[in-house]
Scaffold this active site. Sequence first.
Site, PDB file in Angstrom:
ATOM      1  N   SER A   6       0.873  -1.178   0.000  1.00 12.98           N
ATOM      2  CA  SER A   6       0.000   0.000   0.000  1.00 12.98           C
ATOM      3  C   SER A   6       0.909   1.227   0.000  1.00 12.98           C
ATOM      4  O   SER A   6       2.077   1.141   0.397  1.00 12.98           O
ATOM      5  CB  SER A   6      -0.938  -0.007   1.205  1.00 12.98           C
ATOM      6  OG  SER A   6      -0.219  -0.219   2.398  1.00 12.98           O
ATOM      7  N   GLU A   8       1.319   5.510   0.775  1.00 12.64           N
ATOM      8  CA  GLU A   8       0.782   6.655   1.515  1.00 12.64           C
ATOM      9  C   GLU A   8       1.202   7.970   0.847  1.00 12.64           C
ATOM     10  O   GLU A   8       2.359   8.140   0.456  1.00 12.64           O
ATOM     11  CB  GLU A   8       1.304   6.611   2.954  1.00 12.64           C
ATOM     12  CG  GLU A   8       0.798   7.768   3.804  1.00 12.64           C
ATOM     13  CD  GLU A   8       1.135   7.578   5.268  1.00 12.64           C
ATOM     14  OE1 GLU A   8       0.951   6.457   5.805  1.00 12.64           O
ATOM     15  OE2 GLU A   8       1.599   8.551   5.891  1.00 12.64           O
ATOM     16  N   THR A  39      -2.785  11.284   4.131  1.00 12.33           N
ATOM     17  CA  THR A  39      -2.671  11.778   5.513  1.00 12.33           C
ATOM     18  C   THR A  39      -3.632  12.935   5.768  1.00 12.33           C
ATOM     19  O   THR A  39      -4.149  13.561   4.843  1.00 12.33           O
ATOM     20  CB  THR A  39      -1.231  12.234   5.837  1.00 12.33           C
ATOM     21  OG1 THR A  39      -0.902  13.320   4.987  1.00 12.33           O
ATOM     22  CG2 THR A  39      -0.241  11.113   5.656  1.00 12.33           C
ATOM     23  N   HIS A  67      -6.713   8.922   6.198  1.00 12.37           N
ATOM     24  CA  HIS A  67      -6.259   9.063   7.578  1.00 12.37           C
ATOM     25  C   HIS A  67      -7.253   9.998   8.263  1.00 12.37           C
ATOM     26  O   HIS A  67      -7.871  10.846   7.618  1.00 12.37           O
ATOM     27  CB  HIS A  67      -4.852   9.662   7.635  1.00 12.37           C
ATOM     28  CG  HIS A  67      -3.798   8.744   7.109  1.00 12.37           C
ATOM     29  ND1 HIS A  67      -2.558   8.646   7.660  1.00 12.37           N
ATOM     30  CD2 HIS A  67      -3.808   7.876   6.074  1.00 12.37           C
ATOM     31  CE1 HIS A  67      -1.839   7.762   6.997  1.00 12.37           C
ATOM     32  NE2 HIS A  67      -2.572   7.286   6.011  1.00 12.37           N
ATOM     33  N   GLY A  98      -3.379  11.938  16.317  1.00 11.41           N
ATOM     34  CA  GLY A  98      -2.807  13.120  15.673  1.00 11.41           C
ATOM     35  C   GLY A  98      -2.026  13.953  16.673  1.00 11.41           C
ATOM     36  O   GLY A  98      -1.965  13.634  17.869  1.00 11.41           O
ATOM     37  N   ASP A  99      -1.394  14.964  16.172  1.00 10.46           N
ATOM     38  CA  ASP A  99      -0.622  15.898  16.997  1.00 10.46           C
ATOM     39  C   ASP A  99      -1.128  17.288  16.706  1.00 10.46           C
ATOM     40  O   ASP A  99      -1.213  17.680  15.544  1.00 10.46           O
ATOM     41  CB  ASP A  99       0.870  15.844  16.620  1.00 10.46           C
ATOM     42  CG  ASP A  99       1.477  14.509  16.966  1.00 10.46           C
ATOM     43  OD1 ASP A  99       1.341  14.083  18.135  1.00 10.46           O
ATOM     44  OD2 ASP A  99       2.082  13.898  16.072  1.00 10.46           O
ATOM     45  N   PHE A 206      12.772  14.436  10.251  1.00  8.92           N
ATOM     46  CA  PHE A 206      11.545  13.673  10.416  1.00  8.92           C
ATOM     47  C   PHE A 206      11.646  12.695  11.582  1.00  8.92           C
ATOM     48  O   PHE A 206      10.746  12.577  12.396  1.00  8.92           O
ATOM     49  CB  PHE A 206      11.359  12.833   9.147  1.00  8.92           C
ATOM     50  CG  PHE A 206      10.175  13.210   8.352  1.00  8.92           C
ATOM     51  CD1 PHE A 206      10.102  14.442   7.741  1.00  8.92           C
ATOM     52  CD2 PHE A 206       9.127  12.317   8.200  1.00  8.92           C
ATOM     53  CE1 PHE A 206       9.008  14.781   6.994  1.00  8.92           C
ATOM     54  CE2 PHE A 206       8.035  12.655   7.465  1.00  8.92           C
ATOM     55  CZ  PHE A 206       7.967  13.883   6.852  1.00  8.92           C
ATOM     56  N   HIS A 256       3.767  -1.143   3.765  1.00  7.70           N
ATOM     57  CA  HIS A 256       3.090   0.138   3.533  1.00  7.70           C
ATOM     58  C   HIS A 256       4.180   1.193   3.316  1.00  7.70           C
ATOM     59  O   HIS A 256       4.990   1.442   4.221  1.00  7.70           O
ATOM     60  CB  HIS A 256       2.240   0.497   4.752  1.00  7.70           C
ATOM     61  CG  HIS A 256       1.522   1.811   4.653  1.00  7.70           C
ATOM     62  ND1 HIS A 256       0.336   1.961   3.968  1.00  7.70           N
ATOM     63  CD2 HIS A 256       1.826   3.039   5.141  1.00  7.70           C
ATOM     64  CE1 HIS A 256      -0.076   3.226   4.058  1.00  7.70           C
ATOM     65  NE2 HIS A 256       0.819   3.902   4.760  1.00  7.70           N
TER      66      HIS A 256
HETATM   67  C1  LIG Z   1       0.796   4.808  10.080  1.00  2.00           C
HETATM   68  C2  LIG Z   1       0.769   6.201  10.645  1.00  2.00           C
HETATM   69  C3  LIG Z   1       0.035   7.189  10.009  1.00  2.00           C
HETATM   70  C4  LIG Z   1      -0.035   8.485  10.528  1.00  2.00           C
HETATM   71  N1  LIG Z   1      -0.765   9.426   9.857  1.00  2.00           N
HETATM   72  C5  LIG Z   1      -0.914  10.656  10.400  1.00  2.00           C
HETATM   73  C6  LIG Z   1      -1.772  11.636   9.777  1.00  2.00           C
HETATM   74  O1  LIG Z   1      -2.341  11.403   8.722  1.00  2.00           O
HETATM   75  N2  LIG Z   1      -1.923  12.833  10.408  1.00  2.00           N
HETATM   76  C7  LIG Z   1      -1.304  13.110  11.592  1.00  2.00           C
HETATM   77  O2  LIG Z   1      -1.493  14.227  12.127  1.00  2.00           O
HETATM   78  N3  LIG Z   1      -0.477  12.214  12.184  1.00  2.00           N
HETATM   79  C8  LIG Z   1      -0.280  11.000  11.629  1.00  2.00           C
HETATM   80  N4  LIG Z   1       0.526  10.080  12.257  1.00  2.00           N
HETATM   81  C9  LIG Z   1       1.239  10.463  13.481  1.00  2.00           C
HETATM   82  C10 LIG Z   1       0.380  10.300  14.736  1.00  2.00           C
HETATM   83  O3  LIG Z   1      -0.749  11.134  14.673  1.00  2.00           O
HETATM   84  C11 LIG Z   1       1.231  10.655  15.945  1.00  2.00           C
HETATM   85  O4  LIG Z   1       2.235   9.698  16.141  1.00  2.00           O
HETATM   86  C12 LIG Z   1       0.480  10.922  17.222  1.00  2.00           C
HETATM   87  O5  LIG Z   1       1.379  11.494  18.164  1.00  2.00           O
HETATM   88  C13 LIG Z   1      -0.114   9.685  17.887  1.00  2.00           C
HETATM   89  O6  LIG Z   1      -1.200   9.220  17.218  1.00  2.00           O
HETATM   90  P1  LIG Z   1      -1.798   7.750  17.589  1.00  2.00           P
HETATM   91  O7  LIG Z   1      -3.001   7.559  16.794  1.00  2.00           O
HETATM   92  O8  LIG Z   1      -0.722   6.745  17.510  1.00  2.00           O
HETATM   93  O9  LIG Z   1      -2.180   8.032  19.118  1.00  2.00           O
HETATM   94  P2  LIG Z   1      -2.552   7.105  20.392  1.00  2.00           P
HETATM   95  O10 LIG Z   1      -2.628   5.674  20.015  1.00  2.00           O
HETATM   96  O11 LIG Z   1      -3.735   7.745  20.991  1.00  2.00           O
HETATM   97  O12 LIG Z   1      -1.275   7.278  21.285  1.00  2.00           O
HETATM   98  C14 LIG Z   1      -0.753   8.571  21.576  1.00  2.00           C
HETATM   99  C15 LIG Z   1       0.084   8.533  22.850  1.00  2.00           C
HETATM  100  O13 LIG Z   1      -0.780   8.376  23.972  1.00  2.00           O
HETATM  101  C16 LIG Z   1      -0.451   7.204  24.712  1.00  2.00           C
HETATM  102  N5  LIG Z   1      -1.719   6.618  25.158  1.00  2.00           N
HETATM  103  C17 LIG Z   1      -2.700   6.114  24.382  1.00  2.00           C
HETATM  104  N6  LIG Z   1      -3.744   5.712  25.119  1.00  2.00           N
HETATM  105  C18 LIG Z   1      -3.411   5.960  26.394  1.00  2.00           C
HETATM  106  C19 LIG Z   1      -4.071   5.796  27.662  1.00  2.00           C
HETATM  107  N7  LIG Z   1      -5.294   5.269  27.734  1.00  2.00           N
HETATM  108  N8  LIG Z   1      -3.430   6.183  28.787  1.00  2.00           N
HETATM  109  C20 LIG Z   1      -2.191   6.733  28.726  1.00  2.00           C
HETATM  110  N9  LIG Z   1      -1.505   6.934  27.565  1.00  2.00           N
HETATM  111  C21 LIG Z   1      -2.120   6.547  26.431  1.00  2.00           C
HETATM  112  C22 LIG Z   1       0.344   6.312  23.763  1.00  2.00           C
HETATM  113  O14 LIG Z   1       1.229   5.454  24.446  1.00  2.00           O
HETATM  114  C23 LIG Z   1       1.069   7.366  22.928  1.00  2.00           C
HETATM  115  O15 LIG Z   1       2.217   7.814  23.589  1.00  2.00           O
HETATM  116  C24 LIG Z   1       0.660   8.790  11.738  1.00  2.00           C
HETATM  117  C25 LIG Z   1       1.415   7.794  12.374  1.00  2.00           C
HETATM  118  C26 LIG Z   1       1.480   6.513  11.839  1.00  2.00           C
HETATM  119  C27 LIG Z   1       2.304   5.459  12.523  1.00  2.00           C
END
Ligand SMILES: Cc1cc2nc3c(=O)[nH]c(=O)nc-3n(C[C@H](O)[C@H](O)[C@H](O)COP(=O)(O)OP(=O)(O)OC[C@H]3O[C@@H](n4cnc5c(N)ncnc54)[C@H](O)[C@@H]3O)c2cc1C
Length: 275
Positions: A6, A8, A39, A67, A98-99, A206, A256
């Site tokens: 796939s 991205e 994304t 995404h 997201g961030d 990055f 991917h």
């Molecule tokens: C394949 C992939 C695609 C991506 N695409 C995008 C995109 O399109 N746009 C974008 O803005 N970013 C994208 N990102 C980056 C991502 O948004 C960031 O890494 C973000 O900081 C975390 O998102 P997440 O969904 O992994 O968060 P989560 O899974 O919610 O985790 C975030 C943090 O919170 C912690 N956490 C989660 N749940 C709990 C809980 N219950 N208690 C305590 N801590 C917890 C985790 O350990 C982690 O440190 C992508 C990353 C990847 C790997």
Amino acid sequence: MSFPVSFEFFPTKTPEGAAKHVGVRQALYARKPEFCSVTYGAGGSTQAGTFTMVRDIQNEGVGAASHFSCIGATHEKVRAELNELKAMGVKRIVALRGDLPSGYGLGGEFQYASDLVAFVRQGFGDWFHIEVAAYPETHPQAKSPRSDLDAFVAKVRAGADSAITQYFYNADAYMRFVDEVRALGLDVPVVPGIMPITSSTQLMRFSDACGAEIPRWIRLRLQAFGDDTASIRAFGLDVVTHLCEQLRSQGAPGLHFYTMNQSVATLEICDRLGL
Ligand SMILES: Cc1cc2nc3c(=O)[nH]c(=O)nc-3n(C[C@H](O)[C@H](O)[C@H](O)COP(=O)(O)OP(=O)(O)OC[C@H]3O[C@@H](n4cnc5c(N)ncnc54)[C@H](O)[C@@H]3O)c2cc1C
């Protein structure tokens, strides 16, 4: 049997960029991707651009994944956007926290990606295939590797179908992560995210931001190449092809590619892998 790949992309910003990207996509489509994903900027910055490219990919006859990041968003906004994707016939999302750009307060009605996954399952049943992010080298904000693994498990238990990893250059980190996930009784596919190496400074920048480790032996060689782009690309091609071969031989369910909106490096790797 063919091996699933796939690709991205990120939304283009200008009409010229959009026109150029059509050629990039067409070149990559020749490899018959399982889907192409686009994304989504946190804070909604590129939501329109994301959906436009997702629509284009669907119209080109290829499965698209949008995404979808939830940080700072309300339930109402997320529901409306998911309804829009559903109306477009999109069946796959990559559900993310997201961030937020610096300067934004937290706010919003979602705290973690697991909240989004649960929300999607509750409101949309099985319409969407839900991908989530996985971090074999641990998410940079996680309290510990174990708490990050727990967070991943929570996303799967909330209803995720499969996962895509952050990129990495250490196959052992991926294999260990998958072993840990399996030991907890989860059988979701965890597809490695692959970042081709085409530029030294961009990759370093990055990787620092997203917590991916560039092993010392790779970093030192990249630094030694200076601005010799041809050598960086040749070295990167060897390193990343070898990584993909290792991952495939050790049971990864697919690859991917983070294409960075370019086709050449990804196509070269696919060529070498016979994909
Ligand atoms: C394949 C992939 C695609 C991506 N695409 C995008 C995109 O399109 N746009 C974008 O803005 N970013 C994208 N990102 C980056 C991502 O948004 C960031 O890494 C973000 O900081 C975390 O998102 P997440 O969904 O992994 O968060 P989560 O899974 O919610 O985790 C975030 C943090 O919170 C912690 N956490 C989660 N749940 C709990 C809980 N219950 N208690 C305590 N801590 C917890 C985790 O350990 C982690 O440190 C992508 C990353 C990847 C790997």
